[in-house]
Scaffold this active site. Sequence first.
Site, PDB file in Angstrom:
ATOM      1  N   LYS A  77       0.829  -1.211   0.000  1.00 37.10           N
ATOM      2  CA  LYS A  77       0.000   0.000   0.000  1.00 37.10           C
ATOM      3  C   LYS A  77       0.864   1.262   0.000  1.00 37.10           C
ATOM      4  CE  LYS A  77      -2.325  -1.255   3.701  1.00 37.10           C
ATOM      5  NZ  LYS A  77      -1.739  -2.600   3.886  1.00 37.10           N
ATOM      6  N   THR A  78       1.891   1.290   0.849  1.00 39.74           N
ATOM      7  CA  THR A  78       2.780   2.460   0.887  1.00 39.74           C
ATOM      8  C   THR A  78       3.530   2.608  -0.429  1.00 39.74           C
ATOM      9  OG1 THR A  78       3.051   2.205   3.285  1.00 39.74           O
ATOM     10  CG2 THR A  78       4.666   3.565   2.129  1.00 39.74           C
ATOM     11  N   ARG A 230       6.656  -8.342   1.915  1.00 42.13           N
ATOM     12  CA  ARG A 230       7.532  -7.866   2.991  1.00 42.13           C
ATOM     13  C   ARG A 230       8.185  -9.044   3.712  1.00 42.13           C
ATOM     14  NH1 ARG A 230       4.557  -3.964   6.605  1.00 42.13           N
ATOM     15  NH2 ARG A 230       5.266  -2.438   5.057  1.00 42.13           N
TER      16      ARG A 230
END
Length: 358
Positions: A77-78, A230
Amino acid sequence: MNWDETGPDTPADARLVDSSADGEDQAVEAALRPKDLEEFIGQEKVREQLDLVLKAARARGATADHVLLSGAPGLGKTTLSMIIAAEMGAPIRITSGPAIQHAGDLAAILSSLQEGEVLFLDEIHRMSRPAEEMLYMAMEDFRVDVIVGKGPGATAIPLELPPFTLVGATTRAGLLPPPLRDRFGFTGHMEFYEPAELERVVHRSARLLDVEIGADGAAEIAGRSRGTPRIANRLLRRVRDYAQVKTDGGIIDKDIAAAALKVYEVDARGLDRLDRAVLEALLKLFGGGPVGLSTLAVAVGEERETVEEVAEPFLVREGLLARTPRGRVATPAAWAHLGLVPPQQGLGKGGQPGLFGT
């Protein structure tokens, strides 16, 4: 956060398979982030739809519609918010919902925005209600009312804002009030990644980190990454460390990756020590359940919230555990994963079901 080997005394937020990011992750992610939509791996539908939104805005010479991105931590999202700013050729301002506790905090940020600037608001569902209500008008009319004075003498001074694009990110879209959710022109939900997509992520990150890795090594890491880029990048770094210390520094293959992740207690399905402790207690101590959450938490020596919010979501998503009105219940897949045989419950003489399950 300590990425060394986890153990019984390791806090739940220091897990190698935790999808949140600490200072180390944020620093590494900054170097690994893709810079445009072409380079971004996965999330095909969101990328395609977002590409149309941004291209149309550029063709009109206008700012892009406000964007809401929802999904679990670690899915990008970032990264997408930064890509939106890059695609629009605009600066980006980054803040978070918990940091905005008063309407004045939000007013200070909004009043300092430049025309066309992208404001990324992470965990937007945790913003205070007064600030949230101010954001309604800012998003729709590009205006905020600043209250001057107190009591009967207080006056509202309208403050015009330059057009900007708000990118909100949330892990819990259901907590957003409908008036706020409806003001976003585009909403994208980030899905967990398929193993093949994570393999591409691992290969790309390995090139940027100058790590040699084979196809089978990347597949081994991807299969243990819980569908989250991640986590894949974090496991890759730990496998790289193992290979540098324990091997001759050659190409990382399946055996090296498996041996490294065994040291860090991440099994072939992505479960770590806490996940397996919950399953083992459920299977070995309580015969597969049903058992209450508080009892299960005491059995593994963790807080109730840790078991419910940290371990259980992934176990449920993997089909290893079910939440029922009577308590937590293990599935046949849980017995198979730990190599245990479920007890033959409820059988009477001759192996037939008894009247009362005895």
